[in-house]
Write an enzyme that holds these catalytic residues in place. Structure first.
Site, short mmCIF file in Angstrom:
data_model
loop_
_atom_site.label_atom_id
_atom_site.label_comp_id
_atom_site.label_asym_id
_atom_site.label_seq_id
_atom_site.Cartn_x
_atom_site.Cartn_y
_atom_site.Cartn_z
N THR A 130 0.82 -1.21 0.00
CA THR A 130 0.00 0.00 0.00
C THR A 130 0.86 1.26 0.00
O THR A 130 1.99 1.25 0.47
CB THR A 130 -0.91 0.01 1.25
OG1 THR A 130 -1.55 1.28 1.38
CG2 THR A 130 -0.10 -0.22 2.52
N ASP A 131 0.29 2.36 -0.47
CA ASP A 131 1.00 3.63 -0.41
C ASP A 131 1.04 4.19 1.02
O ASP A 131 1.81 5.12 1.31
CB ASP A 131 0.38 4.66 -1.36
CG ASP A 131 -1.08 4.99 -1.07
OD1 ASP A 131 -1.67 4.38 -0.16
OD2 ASP A 131 -1.64 5.87 -1.76
N GLU A 132 0.26 3.61 1.93
CA GLU A 132 0.23 4.12 3.30
C GLU A 132 1.55 3.92 4.03
O GLU A 132 1.80 4.57 5.06
CB GLU A 132 -0.93 3.50 4.08
CG GLU A 132 -2.28 3.85 3.49
CD GLU A 132 -3.44 3.49 4.40
OE1 GLU A 132 -3.29 3.57 5.64
OE2 GLU A 132 -4.50 3.11 3.87
N TYR A 155 -1.69 -0.53 11.03
CA TYR A 155 -1.83 -1.19 9.72
C TYR A 155 -0.65 -0.88 8.81
O TYR A 155 0.01 -1.79 8.30
CB TYR A 155 -3.13 -0.76 9.05
CG TYR A 155 -3.14 -1.03 7.56
CD1 TYR A 155 -3.01 -2.32 7.07
CD2 TYR A 155 -3.24 0.02 6.63
CE1 TYR A 155 -2.98 -2.58 5.70
CE2 TYR A 155 -3.22 -0.22 5.28
CZ TYR A 155 -3.09 -1.52 4.82
OH TYR A 155 -3.05 -1.76 3.47
#
Length: 345
Positions: A130-132, A155
């Site tokens: 993910t880009d997170e 997360y």
């Protein structure tokens, strides 16, 4: 190719399963069938001779060893993950177990299989992230593949750790790995705890539509079927040891996204219009990242991939899908946590 897809009964994983079978690949769907999984997501391909299902947990090394030995995949596409930020705030342990320990266990099973098969040049381990993991952007700039990691939630921290493990197994053991980091997905079969389906279903029910804070957090929205196409493109053509950022090139604030969905529903279900009157601002999520944006130059320039729909087109397709598939989402309404406010810290 024969693909071993982990998490193939989930939202993104099932989109990859459906498209891979459509493209003629053999697919082994490995899924633990936790709360967000649904085998109805792959019912359209379940009877295909190209499809098989393995009910197993990626933390179960014995089961993984059996599955690798039985199916002998050419490619692992690792999508199995705990992925809801709000749930990670309330219960981070599950995210550590699945996203970190599970990824480690899968890497070790893949490495043992790869060694047993003679270190095949054609084998790949494709890790989907993910880009997170990159943290939060200000008003300008975009994430590139070289952006330093700066995760802000349990997360994203667990996904960052899994990315580091995959890279380490590539560097230390020579396992042929490739990584992708995507922006926010939306589309058909999205489990009804995430923003887009929550807005659709709350609006249809005539209930308050919750918007965190001021609704000014910005995300780059990627239609899930575009994402599946990008993942299979990377699987086929991506360079070993390389990472690719996948974005929808659709930056929108959360509030504007909600208003777009309401406008589509005003057209499709005018008896409830104007649905935007249901928007209700609620206390923000702890540590809510302000802005994500993907620079997709590498996947566009090297692999000739780009998204096929705008966010307005994709949202219209998504709303129509939910309107035509009420039995699917009705069956999920009683699952744990659905319809509840989670992650308030």
């Amino acid at each position: 190719m024969k693909l071993l897809i982990t998490g193939g009964a989930g939202f993104i994983g099932s989109a990859v399963v459906r498209l891979a079978v459509k493209q003629g690949h053999q697919v082994v769907n490995l899924d633990a069938l936790t709360y967000a999984a649904c085998l109805d997501n792959v019912s359209s391909v379940a009877d295909s001779p190209l499809y098989s299902f393995e009910h197993a947990n990626i933390c179960d090394r014995e089961a993984l060893t059996r599955i690798f030995g039985t199916h002998r995949p050419d490619l692992v596409m690792h999508l199995a993950a705990e992925s809801h930020v709000d749930r990670s705030i309330d219960g981070p342990g599950a995210f550590i177990d699945t996203n970190i320990t599970g990824t480690y266990t899968l890497l070790e099973a893949a490495r043992s299989y790869w060694h047993a098969e003679g270190r095949l040049d054609t084998f790949r381990f494709h890790h989907i992230s993910t880009d997170e993991v990159f943290g939060s952007l200000g008003a300008t700039g975009q994430f590139t593949e070289t952006t330093p990691y700066d995760p802000r939630s349990p997360y994203s921290a667990s996904k960052a750790a899994s990315d580091h493990l995959v890279r380490a197994w590539g560097e230390t053991y020579g396992l042929p790995v490739v990584l992708t980091n995507c922006s926010n997905n939306y589309g058909p079969y999205h489990f009804p705890e995430k923003l887009v389906p929550v807005v659709i279903l709350k609006a249809l029910a005539g209930e308050p539509i919750p918007v965190y804070g001021k609704g000014d957090n910005v995300r780059d929205w990627l239609y899930v079927e575009d994402h599946a196409d990008a993942l299979l493109t990377v699987a086929a053509k991506g360079e070993v040891g390389r990472s690719y950022n996948i974005g929808g090139e659709n930056e929108v604030t959360n509030l504007d996204l909600v208003k777009m969905i309401c406008a589509i529903l005003d057209d499709r279900r005018p008896t409830g219009a104007p649905h935007a009157e249901l928007i209700t601002f609620v206390p923000d999520r702890p540590g809510h990242d302000m802005r994500y944006a993907i620079d997709p130059s590498r996947i566009r320039d090297e692999l000739s991939w780009k998204p096929s729909v705008t966010v307005r087109q994709g949202l219209a397709l998504t709303v129509d899908w939910y309107l035509m598939n009420e039995p699917w989402w009705r069956a999920l309404q009683n699952r744990e946590g659905v319809g509840q406010r989670l992650g308030q810290g």
